[in-house]
Design an enzyme around this catalytic site. Sequence first.
Site, PDB file in Angstrom:
ATOM      1  N   HIS A  33       0.817  -1.213   0.000  1.00 42.92           N
ATOM      2  CA  HIS A  33       0.000   0.000   0.000  1.00 42.92           C
ATOM      3  C   HIS A  33       0.849   1.260   0.000  1.00 42.92           C
ATOM      4  O   HIS A  33       1.878   1.300   0.661  1.00 42.92           O
ATOM      5  CB  HIS A  33      -0.895   0.007   1.247  1.00 42.92           C
ATOM      6  CG  HIS A  33      -1.638   1.294   1.449  1.00 42.92           C
ATOM      7  ND1 HIS A  33      -2.592   1.734   0.580  1.00 42.92           N
ATOM      8  CD2 HIS A  33      -1.559   2.235   2.413  1.00 42.92           C
ATOM      9  CE1 HIS A  33      -3.067   2.897   1.010  1.00 42.92           C
ATOM     10  NE2 HIS A  33      -2.452   3.217   2.112  1.00 42.92           N
ATOM     11  N   HIS A  65      -4.683  10.392  -0.915  1.00 41.97           N
ATOM     12  CA  HIS A  65      -5.083   8.992  -1.024  1.00 41.97           C
ATOM     13  C   HIS A  65      -6.592   8.804  -0.914  1.00 41.97           C
ATOM     14  O   HIS A  65      -7.084   7.688  -1.080  1.00 41.97           O
ATOM     15  CB  HIS A  65      -4.391   8.151   0.053  1.00 41.97           C
ATOM     16  CG  HIS A  65      -2.898   8.110  -0.105  1.00 41.97           C
ATOM     17  ND1 HIS A  65      -2.280   7.861  -1.302  1.00 41.97           N
ATOM     18  CD2 HIS A  65      -1.896   8.305   0.786  1.00 41.97           C
ATOM     19  CE1 HIS A  65      -0.980   7.894  -1.156  1.00 41.97           C
ATOM     20  NE2 HIS A  65      -0.715   8.163   0.107  1.00 41.97           N
ATOM     21  N   ARG A 116       7.728  16.053  -4.011  1.00 44.50           N
ATOM     22  CA  ARG A 116       6.793  14.951  -4.241  1.00 44.50           C
ATOM     23  C   ARG A 116       6.875  14.007  -3.060  1.00 44.50           C
ATOM     24  O   ARG A 116       7.830  13.273  -2.885  1.00 44.50           O
ATOM     25  CB  ARG A 116       7.142  14.197  -5.533  1.00 44.50           C
ATOM     26  CG  ARG A 116       6.272  12.955  -5.783  1.00 44.50           C
ATOM     27  CD  ARG A 116       4.835  13.352  -6.045  1.00 44.50           C
ATOM     28  NE  ARG A 116       4.009  12.205  -6.394  1.00 44.50           N
ATOM     29  CZ  ARG A 116       3.088  11.675  -5.597  1.00 44.50           C
ATOM     30  NH1 ARG A 116       2.906  12.169  -4.378  1.00 44.50           N
ATOM     31  NH2 ARG A 116       2.339  10.659  -6.001  1.00 44.50           N
ATOM     32  N   CYS A 151       9.142  13.712 -12.013  1.00 43.93           N
ATOM     33  CA  CYS A 151       8.017  12.837 -11.674  1.00 43.93           C
ATOM     34  C   CYS A 151       7.416  12.265 -12.952  1.00 43.93           C
ATOM     35  O   CYS A 151       7.360  12.949 -13.986  1.00 43.93           O
ATOM     36  CB  CYS A 151       6.965  13.627 -10.905  1.00 43.93           C
ATOM     37  SG  CYS A 151       5.506  12.662 -10.437  1.00 43.93           S
ATOM     38  N   TYR A 174       3.424   3.414 -11.001  1.00 39.53           N
ATOM     39  CA  TYR A 174       4.284   4.016 -12.015  1.00 39.53           C
ATOM     40  C   TYR A 174       4.452   3.075 -13.210  1.00 39.53           C
ATOM     41  O   TYR A 174       5.527   2.541 -13.469  1.00 39.53           O
ATOM     42  CB  TYR A 174       5.624   4.409 -11.403  1.00 39.53           C
ATOM     43  CG  TYR A 174       5.467   5.499 -10.366  1.00 39.53           C
ATOM     44  CD1 TYR A 174       5.249   6.820 -10.747  1.00 39.53           C
ATOM     45  CD2 TYR A 174       5.493   5.209  -9.005  1.00 39.53           C
ATOM     46  CE1 TYR A 174       5.078   7.821  -9.800  1.00 39.53           C
ATOM     47  CE2 TYR A 174       5.324   6.204  -8.058  1.00 39.53           C
ATOM     48  CZ  TYR A 174       5.118   7.512  -8.466  1.00 39.53           C
ATOM     49  OH  TYR A 174       4.942   8.502  -7.525  1.00 39.53           O
TER      50      TYR A 174
END
Length: 721
Positions: free
Chosen positions: A145, A169, A247, A297, A448
């Site tokens: 998670h 989230h 980030r 990113c 990602y």
Amino acid sequence: MATQASRRLATQIVRQSTRRLLPSPAICRPCSLRARSLHTSASRPALPDSKPQSPTRVPNAPKTARVAPVAWIVGGGLAASLLAVSQLHENGVPEEEASPSVDDRDPSVPRFRLADVRKHDASSPEPWVTFEDKVYNITEWVAAHPGGDVILRAAGASIEPYWDIFTIHKAAHVREILQQYQIGFIDIVDLGADGRPAVDSIEDPFVDDPVRDPRLITHTAKPRNAEPPNDQLDRSFHTPNELFYIRHHMWVPVVEEAKADEYALTVELPDGETKRYTLGELRARFPTHKVTAVLQCSGNRRNDMTRHAGKTNGLQWGVGAISNAEWEGVRLSDVLADAGLKVAPVSSTQTGAAETSSNDDEPYPKSLHVQFTGLEAYGASIPLPKALDPTGDVLLAFGMNGQTLPRDHGFPLRAVVPGNVAARSVKWLNKIVISDEESPSQWQRRDYKSFGPNEGPNPDWDRAPSIQEMPVTSAITGVWVGDCVRRGGVPWLGSPSTSPSTASSRTIDMAAVPQKIGFTPKNLTSATSPETPCPTSTPAEPIALQGYAYSGGGRAITRVDVSLDGGATWDQAELVREDSPSHGNKSWAWQRWRYTGTLPILSLPTTTISPVSAALPDCEGSSYLGVIKKHCTTLIVKATDESYNTQPESHKGIYNVRGNLATAWHRVKICPRCTGQNGSAASNTKGLTWSTGETYGCGFRKEAEEVREGMKTAAASSSSI
């Protein structure tokens, strides 16, 4: 009046009848139920068979729910009913048993009491959490998670208070992931009138986060995710530490600066052997190296993809989720060799990722991964060959731009993986594991990655490789038009008669700072005399652009193409030759570029726009009704690297729901507008001004004229009601 005997009789009958009517709630056997998903699959066992519960009656609800049965039994009307209910409480019948309600949730799914959920806290081998009225066994999720340590804080209780703080989230796609781990519902006995249990307050884990530069454009505050404004982004070759984009997935860990040298890094080899290094030992025992590298990113320019292709999940970054810095540290390859890692030599015959040598102690590098873990539980990995490549420049960094690594950027130690997506450069690094598989984290296995435009929000995540090296991209970060070019207002063109402060005031600022709907400042009028009416078309206006270009994998940028007319014609920008040295074995840094040219001639609207009393502000505070016809042009930039990789023309062809790798041509629309005689009757200035789009983050959400038209339409609709 009912006698004492009749009261007792009524109580007994009610108890017996309600016990027959109401099934007992499913009570969990603490620590005995394995993690299961309501959505069965080959990877997860299905829930055990359970008897469907009647959806008509389950404990907990308004006390008047049993008035009718009591009245019927006692036969004494409302008074007798109230007396009987009162007697039930006097005789010790639990309130929830005396308060039935309708539970119309799936009767095949087990119910759990909150008391049993609390037994599955962070110390339990099978932690549970609740969300709304549901119960989840997160045993399998904790390691993967985004924020496993965070979710463990909520174990045994509700995750909602944490998601109220971690708003990043609290999103549909995260809830979809959590849904896979649902094992039941909270028993209705423990639900309030709103259908949810009471939620306790929690300690804010972000209270010790560092103070940030106010110039940063914040997308989320907790955790902080922010980018520098365009006018600061690439002002210098090295992005200042305080303006380097941020980030975060969680809070910033606290490490005492005085004890930084004692900070420990653990390295675990494939055979399980571990070695521990303090930061002081790393500094003393290994050569120090410097590498100038971009961190970017995977969601940089995601807002562009959203505007031009479709809705995307994730932070709506503009063009500023990228920064360039000089990193200082020790090579990861040196540390791995010292730790005792032995691998077979790389040869051209090694074609398979799972090959092993004749010596079982020396696997091929291609079969292994370097897993990084940070203090805040973030995890990611890179292929081992990248770490061992002598020209790969992978660092364990403790310095940034000649200073100690800032807290926001990984103090006291972080990984820096040049040329790869920044998600692999793990901050607050405290553990490295050499493994035969990728990091099991959510960030490695799901977040990602990128898929085809048709694959939707639930692709086969295991099929796609994790993002590592970044593709080529570029962006426009500054635009100057008309007088601000002629009068020396472009910082890098300069003018003896123009001071830096004056030049700065004439810059078309495309950053997301408080401004009136994206229009340029008043002093950006063209050379047209205030006494001269607006022409029917624009003159040959000079324009200056600047921006950055970058390609991953250490591939140098060799060309930047610029178009001032939407791609009809092209020219090449000047690649800036930097005064600062760029350290490293490959081209890991960004390439800044500049361009000057002449805008195409554009026709101008000649329809007079009448002012109205409604509050519809334009750039000068006046109000108008009507539609301004668009006579704009689109500025475009695209880059090419040394391998002749170039950017795709459209985001539609590379669209993915996660909004990753938004690298299509960067477009900026600019529009001329008349003021004065043939333009705004409310203005005494006759001439020409230019506008850019309304800015959001550092990208363009809507064009200014579209915003204006929307405002007028809304005002017209409200006035007709």
